[in-house]
Design a protein around this motif. Structure first.
Motif, PDB file in Angstrom:
ATOM      1  N   SER A 276       0.379  -6.472   1.325  1.00 30.84           N
ATOM      2  CA  SER A 276      -0.568  -6.855   0.527  1.00 30.84           C
ATOM      3  C   SER A 276      -1.936  -6.696   0.214  1.00 30.84           C
ATOM      4  O   SER A 276      -2.609  -6.263  -1.142  1.00 30.84           O
ATOM      5  N   LEU A 277      -2.730  -7.382   1.595  1.00 31.16           N
ATOM      6  CA  LEU A 277      -3.736  -6.511   1.467  1.00 31.16           C
ATOM      7  C   LEU A 277      -4.527  -5.440   1.112  1.00 31.16           C
ATOM      8  O   LEU A 277      -5.194  -4.940   0.621  1.00 31.16           O
ATOM      9  N   VAL A 278      -3.122  -4.395   2.257  1.00 26.75           N
ATOM     10  CA  VAL A 278      -3.424  -2.633   1.879  1.00 26.75           C
ATOM     11  C   VAL A 278      -3.808  -2.476   0.418  1.00 26.75           C
ATOM     12  O   VAL A 278      -3.866  -1.398  -0.244  1.00 26.75           O
ATOM     13  N   THR A 279      -2.102  -2.834  -0.224  1.00 28.92           N
ATOM     14  CA  THR A 279      -1.809  -2.213  -1.833  1.00 28.92           C
ATOM     15  C   THR A 279      -3.899  -3.425  -2.819  1.00 28.92           C
ATOM     16  O   THR A 279      -3.625  -2.849  -4.084  1.00 28.92           O
ATOM     17  N   GLY A 280      -3.724  -4.563  -2.580  1.00 27.40           N
ATOM     18  CA  GLY A 280      -3.939  -5.643  -3.212  1.00 27.40           C
ATOM     19  C   GLY A 280      -3.211  -6.195  -4.076  1.00 27.40           C
ATOM     20  O   GLY A 280      -3.743  -6.833  -5.203  1.00 27.40           O
ATOM     21  N   HIS A 281      -2.087  -6.667  -3.925  1.00 27.67           N
ATOM     22  CA  HIS A 281      -1.403  -7.483  -4.732  1.00 27.67           C
ATOM     23  C   HIS A 281      -1.354  -8.490  -3.511  1.00 27.67           C
ATOM     24  O   HIS A 281      -0.580  -8.098  -2.305  1.00 27.67           O
TER      25      HIS A 281
END
Ligand SMILES: [Zn+2]
Ligand SMILES: [Zn+2]
Length: 281
Positions: A276-281
């Motif tokens: 979720s940190l990588v994709t921003g969600h």
């Protein structure tokens, strides 16, 4: 059955074991996984990773932060934090400076009580960036100014004793955010020691991921109650000995054996946090 100890300290904070010694004890006791959770530091994690690797033990990187909520002090364990995360490293450096300043203030108060202990003596003994009260106590005993660590705390260092200095703390919400932005999971340490029951809900709302249900100082009834709370709030369950080596008497490693299934759940949650940190969600 596989077990883990997810709450351990080395001499990179106020424990007495080196990472290698700690991993050796873990190997002797047959742990499948261990987490290093030094106070305000991730410095020992690299050496601990090597030592655990050599011993065939899975290492979870971590740290233990001191925070507060509604005037209640609490400790937050950050698991799977990225030990190179810039903000985490900058904030830990700041907390370490606060710790060092606090030792200087304690030494000044001791001097005012005609107990001649130099802050530099404490720093030399601590030999780490995260010195704390246990180091002051050890220095007092070593200098012959107190007979035991207990006496040092009872006479001078315990809360509201004459050499006690309040510690500046970040808010628990900041602590949770700091751990999250470093890709980690935020877990409330030993809730039974800090009487934090009243603030658990507020922290859950702020994103708390888990709760340390099993701890050396938790009674069976306490652990049961926190397991119930973990179920109610859908929190991860962790546990550990909080071993400080010989700092507080006999080494505690081995007193808590967390079933490995909880480590599996922790790993799944960490992987989800990371994506979720990588994709921003
Ligand atoms: Zn703690
Ligand atoms: Zn601890």
């Amino acid at each position: 059955m596989k077990f883990a100890d997810l709450h351990l300290h080395t001499h990179f904070s106020d424990g007495t074991f080196s990472p290698e010694e700690l991993a050796g004890h873990g190997q002797r006791l047959g742990f499948a996984a261990m987490a290093l959770t030094d106070h305000d530091s991730v410095e020992g994690c690299a050496r601990m990773a090597d030592a655990c690797g050599a011993a065939g033990i899975e290492l979870i990187t971590g740290t233990e932060l001191t925070a507060e909520h509604s005037d209640i002090e609490l400790h937050l364990l950050g698991y799977f934090v990225d030990t190179q995360n810039e903000k985490l490293l900058a904030d830990l450096a700041r907390f370490q400076t606060v710790r060092q300043d606090r030792i200087r203030e304690m030494a000044a108060r001791l001097k005012g009580l005609n107990v001649p202990l130099e802050a530099e003596t404490v720093f030399a003994l601590a030999n780490c960036k995260s010195p704390g009260r246990p180091h002051v106590a050890r220095a007092l005993v070593k200098a012959g100014l107190c007979k035991s660590l207990d006496e040092a705390f009872e006479r001078y260092l315990k809360k509201n004793r004459p050499a006690w200095v309040p510690k500046a703390k970040m808010s628990a919400l900041e602590g949770i955010e700091l751990i999250h932005q470093a890709g980690g999971l935020a877990v409330m340490a030993h809730p039974g020691l800090n009487r934090t029951d009243d603030v658990i809900l507020a922290l859950v709302e702020a994103g708390l991921d888990g709760i340390e249900c099993f701890h050396t100082k938790h009674s069976t009834a306490m652990s049961g109650r926190y397991l119930e709370l973990a179920g109610k709030f859908h929190l991860l369950v962790t546990g550990g000995s909080d071993c400080h080596g010989f700092s507080k008497g006999k080494p505690l490693i081995g007193t808590v054996k967390l079933p490995y299934e909880h480590v599996e759940k922790l790993k799944q949650a960490a992987a989800a946090r990371h994506s979720s940190l990588v994709t921003g969600h």
